[in-house]
Design a protein around this motif. Structure first.
Motif, PDB file in Angstrom:
ATOM      1  N   VAL A   7       0.804  -1.106   0.108  1.00 37.35           N
ATOM      2  CA  VAL A   7      -0.018  -0.269  -0.019  1.00 37.35           C
ATOM      3  C   VAL A   7       0.905   1.014  -0.119  1.00 37.35           C
ATOM      4  N   VAL A   8       0.623   2.206  -0.833  1.00 40.17           N
ATOM      5  CA  VAL A   8       1.212   3.477  -0.939  1.00 40.17           C
ATOM      6  C   VAL A   8       1.142   3.938   0.650  1.00 40.17           C
ATOM      7  N   ALA A   9       2.469   4.632   1.234  1.00 42.57           N
ATOM      8  CA  ALA A   9       2.674   4.961   2.469  1.00 42.57           C
ATOM      9  C   ALA A   9       2.866   6.731   2.257  1.00 42.57           C
ATOM     10  N   ASN A  10       3.342   7.036   1.298  1.00 34.47           N
ATOM     11  CA  ASN A  10       3.762   8.544   0.879  1.00 34.47           C
ATOM     12  C   ASN A  10       3.932   8.751  -0.427  1.00 34.47           C
ATOM     13  N   ARG A  11       4.322   9.707  -0.845  1.00 34.74           N
ATOM     14  CA  ARG A  11       4.694  10.155  -2.164  1.00 34.74           C
ATOM     15  C   ARG A  11       5.511   9.318  -2.908  1.00 34.74           C
ATOM     16  N   THR A  12       6.524   8.892  -1.853  1.00 35.02           N
ATOM     17  CA  THR A  12       7.821   8.025  -2.576  1.00 35.02           C
ATOM     18  C   THR A  12       8.170   6.634  -2.168  1.00 35.02           C
TER      19      THR A  12
ATOM     20  N   GLU B   3       6.336   2.837  -0.492  1.00 38.22           N
ATOM     21  CA  GLU B   3       5.394   1.898  -0.091  1.00 38.22           C
ATOM     22  C   GLU B   3       5.547   0.901   1.196  1.00 38.22           C
ATOM     23  N   ARG B   4       4.607   0.434   1.585  1.00 41.93           N
ATOM     24  CA  ARG B   4       4.986  -0.784   2.811  1.00 41.93           C
ATOM     25  C   ARG B   4       4.044  -1.915   2.448  1.00 41.93           C
ATOM     26  N   PRO B   5       4.674  -3.279   2.965  1.00 37.87           N
ATOM     27  CA  PRO B   5       3.545  -4.303   2.852  1.00 37.87           C
ATOM     28  C   PRO B   5       2.366  -4.292   3.279  1.00 37.87           C
ATOM     29  N   TYR B   6       1.469  -4.987   2.771  1.00 42.83           N
ATOM     30  CA  TYR B   6      -0.012  -4.790   3.147  1.00 42.83           C
ATOM     31  C   TYR B   6      -0.438  -6.414   3.247  1.00 42.83           C
ATOM     32  N   PRO B   7      -1.589  -6.602   3.808  1.00 39.77           N
ATOM     33  CA  PRO B   7      -1.594  -5.980   5.192  1.00 39.77           C
ATOM     34  C   PRO B   7      -0.511  -5.872   6.328  1.00 39.77           C
ATOM     35  N   SER B   8       0.484  -6.978   6.141  1.00 44.45           N
ATOM     36  CA  SER B   8       1.653  -7.093   6.655  1.00 44.45           C
ATOM     37  C   SER B   8       2.748  -7.839   6.150  1.00 44.45           C
ATOM     38  N   LEU B   9       3.918  -7.557   6.505  1.00 49.51           N
ATOM     39  CA  LEU B   9       4.972  -8.534   5.799  1.00 49.51           C
ATOM     40  C   LEU B   9       4.715  -9.933   6.253  1.00 49.51           C
TER      41      LEU B   9
ATOM     42  N   GLU C 299     -16.444  -3.529   1.763  1.00 49.86           N
ATOM     43  CA  GLU C 299     -15.357  -3.023   0.706  1.00 49.86           C
ATOM     44  C   GLU C 299     -14.307  -3.828   0.749  1.00 49.86           C
ATOM     45  N   THR C 300     -14.129  -4.527  -0.408  1.00 46.65           N
ATOM     46  CA  THR C 300     -12.851  -5.860  -0.436  1.00 46.65           C
ATOM     47  C   THR C 300     -11.859  -5.314  -1.342  1.00 46.65           C
ATOM     48  N   LEU C 301     -10.549  -5.794  -1.013  1.00 42.12           N
ATOM     49  CA  LEU C 301      -9.470  -5.455  -1.741  1.00 42.12           C
ATOM     50  C   LEU C 301      -9.262  -7.163  -2.271  1.00 42.12           C
ATOM     51  N   TRP C 302      -9.383  -7.571  -3.609  1.00 44.14           N
ATOM     52  CA  TRP C 302      -9.455  -8.789  -3.873  1.00 44.14           C
ATOM     53  C   TRP C 302      -8.068  -9.199  -4.515  1.00 44.14           C
ATOM     54  N   VAL C 303      -7.429 -10.047  -4.087  1.00 45.09           N
ATOM     55  CA  VAL C 303      -5.825 -10.170  -4.394  1.00 45.09           C
ATOM     56  C   VAL C 303      -5.957 -11.640  -5.171  1.00 45.09           C
ATOM     57  N   LEU C 304      -5.052 -11.360  -6.536  1.00 45.57           N
ATOM     58  CA  LEU C 304      -4.879 -12.637  -7.459  1.00 45.57           C
ATOM     59  C   LEU C 304      -3.288 -12.941  -7.330  1.00 45.57           C
ATOM     60  N   ASP C 305      -3.150 -14.127  -6.710  1.00 40.26           N
ATOM     61  CA  ASP C 305      -1.909 -14.618  -6.259  1.00 40.26           C
ATOM     62  C   ASP C 305      -1.559 -15.617  -7.415  1.00 40.26           C
TER      63      ASP C 305
ATOM     64  N   ASN D 299     -11.141  -3.480   8.120  1.00 35.83           N
ATOM     65  CA  ASN D 299     -10.182  -4.122   9.241  1.00 35.83           C
ATOM     66  C   ASN D 299      -8.882  -4.730   8.783  1.00 35.83           C
ATOM     67  N   ASN D 300      -8.670  -4.856   7.654  1.00 34.24           N
ATOM     68  CA  ASN D 300      -7.307  -4.959   6.887  1.00 34.24           C
ATOM     69  C   ASN D 300      -7.072  -6.668   7.369  1.00 34.24           C
ATOM     70  N   THR D 301      -8.026  -7.551   7.306  1.00 34.85           N
ATOM     71  CA  THR D 301      -7.850  -8.642   7.297  1.00 34.85           C
ATOM     72  C   THR D 301      -8.470  -9.534   6.434  1.00 34.85           C
ATOM     73  N   VAL D 302      -7.839 -10.828   6.289  1.00 33.99           N
ATOM     74  CA  VAL D 302      -8.260 -11.688   5.245  1.00 33.99           C
ATOM     75  C   VAL D 302      -9.554 -12.388   5.591  1.00 33.99           C
ATOM     76  N   TYR D 303     -10.666 -12.184   5.099  1.00 33.18           N
ATOM     77  CA  TYR D 303     -12.060 -13.135   5.361  1.00 33.18           C
ATOM     78  C   TYR D 303     -12.416 -14.328   4.544  1.00 33.18           C
ATOM     79  N   GLN D 304     -11.626 -14.343   3.287  1.00 32.30           N
ATOM     80  CA  GLN D 304     -12.079 -15.410   2.497  1.00 32.30           C
ATOM     81  C   GLN D 304     -10.831 -15.766   1.445  1.00 32.30           C
ATOM     82  N   THR D 305     -10.549 -17.023   1.217  1.00 31.26           N
ATOM     83  CA  THR D 305      -9.576 -17.319   0.164  1.00 31.26           C
ATOM     84  C   THR D 305     -10.197 -18.829  -0.702  1.00 31.26           C
TER      85      THR D 305
END
Length: 439
Positions: free
Chosen positions: A78-83, A85-91, A134-140, A172-178
């Protein structure tokens, strides 16, 4: 004697002129290609660390990015500031590099880990409803790039568990379905590339809990569509190796005026091998537009044909028969997006541009062009009515150029305003169930 001398001077002058590239447009009477048109481009974010692939914009303005691995420390950010990013939801959710792949009898395979991210290709956000946040869908993809001792790249085969679709609640930045896939649906040589959703409850061939349409772009030659029922977890395929999903044979695109051939270290010169790439649903969800990366043609198919299950023995035959060609669009196309007006935006890496297809007149039109759009590798329309573009200079990456990296930092997220106050296509959410705004 004098005439011979003058002839030599003229010849030398002509030869020198052939090696001069015109630079200064202020000193000519001729019409000049400025390289730009369309709405103003804004520079939103700069990448100085990992080069991005996927992008998605949340309703609160958060910018999520993905990075195919490799050697990167994390694959979802996720973008942390203008220059930065950081791992999301966590490393912790990003598998360590030493766990990305394994081998069986000397054959490399990607990890079978179904809970950690291996190599994320695409992202997509759907709006909040009464039954879903509201969901972020991640395609691995489950298929990282690996390197031998000579630093020659290759991609291990996928094994069940690794390729997956992961749902993350943005409240809440948590995985709820895989969701994972059986080997008969996602092949070892499949490559998940993009995804779209429809949550209308009356969709034929589904449980009524929503469906995901997934792209398998398989460089190895078996591209097609994978459908995923979000209520049951069932998945199935359609249009595998249909002519409309195959790569363009011996296609030679041009990037920034240079013909491009695929030059991978340890392999002979060849052509881009990727098939099916961009997809976008019509606003009513009844038609899916798509195209391979390495052709100039746009296609579509009624989504009912894709949802038809194998209990209908004619399902695949009927799907192939109902593919529509919308003709050429003026170049190779990458990622797609769509707005509330039904326009199908197509990222055009050959032209540093974004085009759109208008179903009302059946024509492709230019939307925006700018010299900074050097390989737009993902597009996402935000709630603010802007189209956001990931720029990653992909043709200059080392894996496509004998191991030589000629990309120049920074990469970027650019944005431009959609015409006529348009917003993102609403098809991802059932009209009768919607609570949140567009995301």
């Amino acid at each position: 004697m004098l005439s011979s001398y003058l002839a030599i001077l003229l010849l030398l002058g002509s030869a020198a002129a052939q090696n001069v590239t015109f630079q200064n447009s202020s000193q000519t009477r001729l019409r000049v290609d400025t390289g730009t048109y369309g709405p103003e481009i804004e520079e939103v974010h700069y990448y100085y660390d990992q080069w991005p692939i996927g992008i998605a914009v949340a309703s609160d303005g958060r910018l999520f990015t993905s990075y195919t691995r490799g050697e990167y420390r994390y694959t979802l950010g996720v973008v942390a500031n203008r220059t930065s990013e950081r791992p999301y939801p966590s490393l912790d959710l990003n598998l360590p590099l030493n766990q990305l792949n394994t081998s069986y009898n000397g054959i490399p395979f990607g990890s079978a880990n179904s809970t950690g991210f291996i190599s994320v290709q695409a992202l997509y956000i759907t709006t909040k409803t009464s039954s879903r946040p509201e969901t972020l869908w991640v395609l691995d993809t489950g298929r990282p790039t690996i390197y031998n001792s000579q630093m020659e790249p290759s991609m291990p085969y996928a094994q069940p568990g690794g390729p997956k679709v992961v749902a993350i609640s943005l409240s809440n930045n948590t995985v709820y379905q895989t969701f994972t896939f059986p080997a008969g649906v996602h092949y070892p040589d499949s490559y998940l590339n993009d995804l779209r959703f429809d949550f209308h409850s009356n969709l034929s061939g589904t449980s009524g809990k929503g469906i995901a349409y997934l792209v398998d772009s398989s460089n190895e030659g078996r591209p097609g569509f994978i459908m995923l029922d979000l209520g049951t977890g069932d998945s199935w395929r359609r249009l595998t190796q249909d002519a409309s999903v195959l790569r363009g044979m011996n296609d030679v695109p041009s990037y920034q005026g240079h013909p491009f051939y695929f030059r991978q270290k340890g392999s002979p010169i060849q052509w881009q091998l990727e098939g099916l790439d961009g997809i976008q649903l019509s606003t009513d969800g009844e038609r899916l537009y798509y195209s391979p990366l390495s052709t100039n043609y746009l296609y579509s198919i009624p989504t009912q044909n894709l949802r038809e299950r194998d209990t209908n023995k004619l399902a695949e035959v009927q799907a192939h028969a109902n593919v529509s060609s919308h003709g050429q669009r003026g170049g190779n196309g990458n990622g797609f997006e769509g707005d509330t007006n039904g326009l199908i935006y197509q990222l055009m890496p050959e032209h540093n541009a974004v085009y759109y297809f208008d179903p009302n007149d059946g024509l492709t039109h230019g939307f925006v062009r700018d010299p900074r759009i050097i390989w737009p590798d993902g597009g996402s329309i935000g709630a603010d009515g802007y189209l956001y573009l990931n720029i990653n200079q992909l043709p200059y990456q080392p894996d496509w150029n004998y191991g030589v990296d000629t990309r120049e930092h920074p990469g970027a997220i650019l944005r431009c305003k959609l015409p006529n106050g348009e917003r993102r296509s609403p098809v991802s959410t059932s009209e009768s169930d919607s609570e949140g705004g567009d995301s």
